[in-house]
Design a protein around this motif. Sequence first.
Motif, PDB file in Angstrom:
ATOM      1  N   MET A 144       0.828  -1.209   0.000  1.00 39.49           N
ATOM      2  CA  MET A 144       0.000   0.000   0.000  1.00 39.49           C
ATOM      3  C   MET A 144       0.862   1.258   0.000  1.00 39.49           C
ATOM      4  O   MET A 144       2.031   1.220   0.361  1.00 39.49           O
ATOM      5  N   ILE A 145       0.185   2.359  -0.369  1.00 47.38           N
ATOM      6  CA  ILE A 145       0.789   3.690  -0.225  1.00 47.38           C
ATOM      7  C   ILE A 145       0.114   4.350   0.978  1.00 47.38           C
ATOM      8  O   ILE A 145      -1.115   4.422   1.045  1.00 47.38           O
ATOM      9  N   HIS A 146       0.925   4.807   1.929  1.00 53.33           N
ATOM     10  CA  HIS A 146       0.402   5.499   3.112  1.00 53.33           C
ATOM     11  C   HIS A 146       0.463   7.000   2.847  1.00 53.33           C
ATOM     12  O   HIS A 146       1.521   7.535   2.485  1.00 53.33           O
ATOM     13  N   PHE A 147      -0.681   7.678   3.032  1.00 55.53           N
ATOM     14  CA  PHE A 147      -0.815   9.076   2.642  1.00 55.53           C
ATOM     15  C   PHE A 147      -1.223   9.884   3.874  1.00 55.53           C
ATOM     16  O   PHE A 147      -2.356   9.774   4.364  1.00 55.53           O
ATOM     17  N   ASP A 148      -0.299  10.668   4.409  1.00 50.44           N
ATOM     18  CA  ASP A 148      -0.504  11.389   5.673  1.00 50.44           C
ATOM     19  C   ASP A 148      -1.058  12.793   5.442  1.00 50.44           C
ATOM     20  O   ASP A 148      -0.353  13.651   4.902  1.00 50.44           O
ATOM     21  N   VAL A 149      -2.285  13.020   5.889  1.00 50.18           N
ATOM     22  CA  VAL A 149      -2.887  14.352   5.768  1.00 50.18           C
ATOM     23  C   VAL A 149      -2.834  15.045   7.136  1.00 50.18           C
ATOM     24  O   VAL A 149      -3.330  14.504   8.128  1.00 50.18           O
ATOM     25  N   MET A 150      -2.216  16.226   7.178  1.00 49.36           N
ATOM     26  CA  MET A 150      -2.070  16.972   8.449  1.00 49.36           C
ATOM     27  C   MET A 150      -2.603  18.378   8.262  1.00 49.36           C
ATOM     28  O   MET A 150      -2.340  19.004   7.233  1.00 49.36           O
TER      29      MET A 150
ATOM     30  N   VAL B 171      -5.038   6.112   3.625  1.00 48.95           N
ATOM     31  CA  VAL B 171      -4.978   7.525   4.020  1.00 48.95           C
ATOM     32  C   VAL B 171      -5.077   7.676   5.545  1.00 48.95           C
ATOM     33  O   VAL B 171      -5.997   7.121   6.164  1.00 48.95           O
ATOM     34  N   HIS B 172      -4.131   8.401   6.114  1.00 48.04           N
ATOM     35  CA  HIS B 172      -4.064   8.626   7.556  1.00 48.04           C
ATOM     36  C   HIS B 172      -4.388  10.094   7.822  1.00 48.04           C
ATOM     37  O   HIS B 172      -3.570  10.973   7.544  1.00 48.04           O
ATOM     38  N   LEU B 173      -5.593  10.341   8.341  1.00 45.84           N
ATOM     39  CA  LEU B 173      -6.034  11.714   8.569  1.00 45.84           C
ATOM     40  C   LEU B 173      -5.622  12.190   9.962  1.00 45.84           C
ATOM     41  O   LEU B 173      -6.162  11.712  10.975  1.00 45.84           O
ATOM     42  N   MET B 174      -4.674  13.099  10.008  1.00 46.56           N
ATOM     43  CA  MET B 174      -4.286  13.719  11.287  1.00 46.56           C
ATOM     44  C   MET B 174      -4.889  15.116  11.277  1.00 46.56           C
ATOM     45  O   MET B 174      -4.182  16.118  11.152  1.00 46.56           O
ATOM     46  N   ILE B 175      -6.221  15.138  11.364  1.00 45.45           N
ATOM     47  CA  ILE B 175      -6.943  16.409  11.246  1.00 45.45           C
ATOM     48  C   ILE B 175      -8.001  16.500  12.348  1.00 45.45           C
ATOM     49  O   ILE B 175      -8.442  15.484  12.882  1.00 45.45           O
ATOM     50  N   THR B 176      -8.389  17.731  12.657  1.00 50.31           N
ATOM     51  CA  THR B 176      -9.278  18.002  13.785  1.00 50.31           C
ATOM     52  C   THR B 176     -10.694  17.486  13.567  1.00 50.31           C
ATOM     53  O   THR B 176     -11.303  16.947  14.474  1.00 50.31           O
ATOM     54  N   ASP B 177     -11.216  17.646  12.354  1.00 54.82           N
ATOM     55  CA  ASP B 177     -12.600  17.236  12.111  1.00 54.82           C
ATOM     56  C   ASP B 177     -12.708  16.316  10.887  1.00 54.82           C
ATOM     57  O   ASP B 177     -13.190  16.726   9.830  1.00 54.82           O
ATOM     58  N   PRO B 178     -12.265  15.064  11.051  1.00 56.87           N
ATOM     59  CA  PRO B 178     -12.232  14.156   9.895  1.00 56.87           C
ATOM     60  C   PRO B 178     -13.593  13.949   9.230  1.00 56.87           C
ATOM     61  O   PRO B 178     -13.664  13.838   7.999  1.00 56.87           O
ATOM     62  N   LEU B 179     -14.668  13.940  10.005  1.00 54.42           N
ATOM     63  CA  LEU B 179     -15.999  13.656   9.437  1.00 54.42           C
ATOM     64  C   LEU B 179     -16.327  14.581   8.268  1.00 54.42           C
ATOM     65  O   LEU B 179     -16.915  14.163   7.272  1.00 54.42           O
ATOM     66  N   LYS B 180     -15.888  15.820   8.410  1.00 50.45           N
ATOM     67  CA  LYS B 180     -16.146  16.827   7.379  1.00 50.45           C
ATOM     68  C   LYS B 180     -15.528  16.467   6.018  1.00 50.45           C
ATOM     69  O   LYS B 180     -15.966  16.963   4.983  1.00 50.45           O
ATOM     70  N   TYR B 181     -14.496  15.622   6.021  1.00 48.26           N
ATOM     71  CA  TYR B 181     -13.732  15.372   4.789  1.00 48.26           C
ATOM     72  C   TYR B 181     -13.803  13.929   4.271  1.00 48.26           C
ATOM     73  O   TYR B 181     -13.109  13.603   3.312  1.00 48.26           O
ATOM     74  N   ILE B 182     -14.628  13.095   4.896  1.00 44.05           N
ATOM     75  CA  ILE B 182     -14.661  11.670   4.492  1.00 44.05           C
ATOM     76  C   ILE B 182     -15.138  11.519   3.046  1.00 44.05           C
ATOM     77  O   ILE B 182     -14.529  10.779   2.254  1.00 44.05           O
ATOM     78  N   GLU B 183     -16.195  12.226   2.674  1.00 47.90           N
ATOM     79  CA  GLU B 183     -16.749  12.086   1.320  1.00 47.90           C
ATOM     80  C   GLU B 183     -15.693  12.470   0.269  1.00 47.90           C
ATOM     81  O   GLU B 183     -15.458  11.753  -0.698  1.00 47.90           O
ATOM     82  N   GLN B 184     -15.039  13.593   0.516  1.00 46.92           N
ATOM     83  CA  GLN B 184     -13.995  14.082  -0.402  1.00 46.92           C
ATOM     84  C   GLN B 184     -12.832  13.098  -0.497  1.00 46.92           C
ATOM     85  O   GLN B 184     -12.322  12.803  -1.580  1.00 46.92           O
ATOM     86  N   CYS B 185     -12.444  12.592   0.659  1.00 45.14           N
ATOM     87  CA  CYS B 185     -11.305  11.676   0.739  1.00 45.14           C
ATOM     88  C   CYS B 185     -11.595  10.398  -0.058  1.00 45.14           C
ATOM     89  O   CYS B 185     -10.751   9.922  -0.820  1.00 45.14           O
ATOM     90  N   ALA B 186     -12.807   9.874   0.091  1.00 47.34           N
ATOM     91  CA  ALA B 186     -13.198   8.668  -0.646  1.00 47.34           C
ATOM     92  C   ALA B 186     -13.296   8.976  -2.144  1.00 47.34           C
ATOM     93  O   ALA B 186     -12.808   8.214  -2.980  1.00 47.34           O
TER      94      ALA B 186
END
Length: 216
Positions: free
Chosen positions: A31-37, A65-80
């Motif tokens: 896999m490719i691990h993708f760190d979002v901060m 994808v590893h989301l290191m963000i304050t409000d991940p729920l807001k970005y799930i649709e976009q991320c997928a």
Amino acid sequence: MKKLVSVSILSADFLNLKEELDKVKNSGADMIHFDVMDGVFVNNISFGFPVLKTVNEYSDMCLDVHLMITDPLKYIEQCAADGADIITFHIESNSNINDTISAIKKFNAKVGLSIKPNTPFEEVIPYLDKIDILLIMTVEPGFGGQSFITDTLEKIQTAKAYITEHDLNVKIQVDGGINEETSVLTGNAGAEIMVAGSYLFKSDNMKNSVNLLAGI
Ligand code: DX5
Ligand code: ZN
């Protein structure tokens, strides 16, 4: 048992990302691990969804994808939508955990839940029957190239024992300071997915190093 290897492109040469992605593909990594901060949840800002989309358009590898963000729920649709196959978020984030898990499932990605080194394993117990991956951070999230925190081995062992005892379908992933030595330690403690960035990108032969991490 062979472990899976997820290559963190946080340590890649961004000016030559195409060649770096070819190198990762040819290494035989899984896999490719993708760190979002976001600069708030952690003290660093990395890259975001336009880069994820571009990587996904070029690579056919599994995108972890590893989301290191304050409000991940807001970005799930976009991320997928931008190509994540696995979406991992932190239990320490501000989003509602069950709602975030449901959102990831709704958009057909695998669910990962992550805990920082100082968060006790017990906090994730209520969610273990709803997730695919438990990411146990083995450094404080935010930067590549840090040293492995040895204390986390006990947490991995506890998590593995709990998962086995309750017959749960959850794989333990470790991230931070993973190299040929710490992959053996964490693997023996029960981790099945190794994330590594600096160790692999510094290697002269990424394929050999991936095999070492995988234990083959
Ligand atoms: C750190 C990131 C890691 C990082 C690991 O917060 O989550 O994925 O890239 O880097 P290394 O393998 O260099 O410790
Ligand atoms: Zn990571």
